[in-house]
Design a protein around this motif. Sequence first.
Motif, PDB file in Angstrom:
ATOM      1  N   TYR A 132      49.027  38.223  45.133  1.00 37.37           N
ATOM      2  CA  TYR A 132      48.320  37.408  44.131  1.00 37.37           C
ATOM      3  C   TYR A 132      49.151  37.264  42.859  1.00 37.37           C
ATOM      4  O   TYR A 132      49.419  36.147  42.388  1.00 37.37           O
ATOM      5  N   PHE A 133      49.584  38.385  42.296  1.00 41.74           N
ATOM      6  CA  PHE A 133      50.364  38.316  41.057  1.00 41.74           C
ATOM      7  C   PHE A 133      51.737  37.687  41.302  1.00 41.74           C
ATOM      8  O   PHE A 133      52.258  36.975  40.437  1.00 41.74           O
ATOM      9  N   LEU A 157      38.746  35.599  38.780  1.00 43.13           N
ATOM     10  CA  LEU A 157      39.176  35.364  40.164  1.00 43.13           C
ATOM     11  C   LEU A 157      39.620  36.648  40.856  1.00 43.13           C
ATOM     12  O   LEU A 157      39.369  36.827  42.061  1.00 43.13           O
ATOM     13  N   THR A 158      40.260  37.545  40.139  1.00 46.43           N
ATOM     14  CA  THR A 158      40.902  38.711  40.752  1.00 46.43           C
ATOM     15  C   THR A 158      39.930  39.532  41.592  1.00 46.43           C
ATOM     16  O   THR A 158      40.320  40.121  42.612  1.00 46.43           O
ATOM     17  N   GLY A 185      34.214  41.021  47.934  1.00 49.02           N
ATOM     18  CA  GLY A 185      34.694  41.322  46.587  1.00 49.02           C
ATOM     19  C   GLY A 185      35.252  42.732  46.506  1.00 49.02           C
ATOM     20  O   GLY A 185      34.907  43.609  47.299  1.00 49.02           O
ATOM     21  N   ALA A 186      36.147  42.953  45.551  1.00 53.04           N
ATOM     22  CA  ALA A 186      36.763  44.275  45.390  1.00 53.04           C
ATOM     23  C   ALA A 186      37.229  44.443  43.952  1.00 53.04           C
ATOM     24  O   ALA A 186      37.739  43.505  43.345  1.00 53.04           O
ATOM     25  N   LEU A 187      37.054  45.651  43.434  1.00 52.88           N
ATOM     26  CA  LEU A 187      37.469  45.957  42.068  1.00 52.88           C
ATOM     27  C   LEU A 187      38.591  46.982  42.076  1.00 52.88           C
ATOM     28  O   LEU A 187      38.638  47.867  42.933  1.00 52.88           O
ATOM     29  N   ILE A 190      36.737  41.860  36.137  1.00 48.14           N
ATOM     30  CA  ILE A 190      35.950  43.088  36.175  1.00 48.14           C
ATOM     31  C   ILE A 190      36.804  44.189  36.794  1.00 48.14           C
ATOM     32  O   ILE A 190      37.533  43.952  37.760  1.00 48.14           O
ATOM     33  N   THR A 191      36.701  45.383  36.240  1.00 48.51           N
ATOM     34  CA  THR A 191      37.511  46.506  36.713  1.00 48.51           C
ATOM     35  C   THR A 191      36.652  47.748  36.921  1.00 48.51           C
ATOM     36  O   THR A 191      35.551  47.860  36.391  1.00 48.51           O
TER      37      THR A 191
END
Length: 413
Positions: free
Chosen positions: A269-270, A257-258, A312-314, A288-289
């Motif tokens: 979020y956290f 999800l992140t 999306g963003a990593l 994914i990072t």
Amino acid sequence: MQLAEVFTRIVGNDPPVGFRAYDGSAIPAGPDAPVLDVRDQTALNYLASARRFELGLARAYITGAVDVAGDLYELMKKLWMLEVQLPKLELVKLWSALGGLKLLKRPPIPAREAHLSGRSHSKSRDADAISHHYDVGNDFYELFLGDSMAYTCAVYESHDTTLEQAQWAKHDLVARKLDLKPGMRLLDVGCGWGGMVRHAAKHYGVKALGVTLSKEQAEWAQKAIVDQGLQDLAEVKFLDYRDVPDDEYDVISSIGLTEHIGRENLASYFSSLYSKLKVGGRLLNHCITKPDSKGPAIARGGFIERYIFPDGALSGPGPLMTHMHDAGFEVQHAENLREHYALTLAAWEANLERNWDDAVKLVGLETARTWRLYLVGCRLGFEHNGIQLHQMLGVKLGDQLLPAMPLRPTWTS
């Protein structure tokens, strides 16, 4: 100037793949080597009119203006390894030789390209972004995800491990890291088709709730829960994780999800997940990072952002861990599963190829080619350490600093 000459000027006189073009020019391929086939003039228009080269090439491939004879993975792998350093003056000369300004005429954009509106990462826009990717059709996803319907990195014991075994192992690794026990309440945010929810309920006797912003996923998951007789323990809702009540869950899993929530929203979020946990509860965040914390979160306007994961963003593992700490979690364990994701994508890609004709019938040729390109490109990204996959395990200590974790990990055996 013929296109084969242009190709060798860019990649060198001894290219590792074959080449042919609509103008009749060609470069022979070696034994079993794939061939890049420029089938139509519009391929050049896509390349010239796109702001990013890889986006133009993707559009050309999706529409069939560019094709590959042979294995797409092998072709992209061979071209990936090339170091192309063409002076700008040389590029201008090639541009002029191929038609100059005439190349800027942009052909029709493939229908699959996302066009979202509204404030970035508002609830409505996030719902649209998730729907764009995940509501392609459950039948289509079944063709390449397999029986597990798990759309996240699996965990491989060896190279002989099957996809289904590896997905079961992933869910069980998460369960053991969370130290699931009968009677616990698990919240799985971004639950997909409910694989973690069903695993936790079936194998650990946990009362599990999964939430997803994909209506098709929620409907499929809820049916699977009933079909497996797990409805007394498991449930999946079409719901934003931000709307889940606080202070109710013993453990939380977030598997994939992140990447969707936006780098600017990591703190909230956290903090949101922290507020939903009971004191002593654990969070397993799997996402994914980036391999570093440099540069943009994702290539804006690129293929992945336009066609696969809009908005999306990593982030690098460092900022993710910092945000977890700042939200109040004590991060007890982190693990990089980069190689495992490459193997997972290879298995999905093989499934898609095996079911190619059915995939085209279900979603059309352009969408099927979009997913083929995406799976192959991401596989190469993980293989070459362009992207990684991290699991991070945090615990909510509370004011009493409870001994919420064992002295040594219990999930490694």
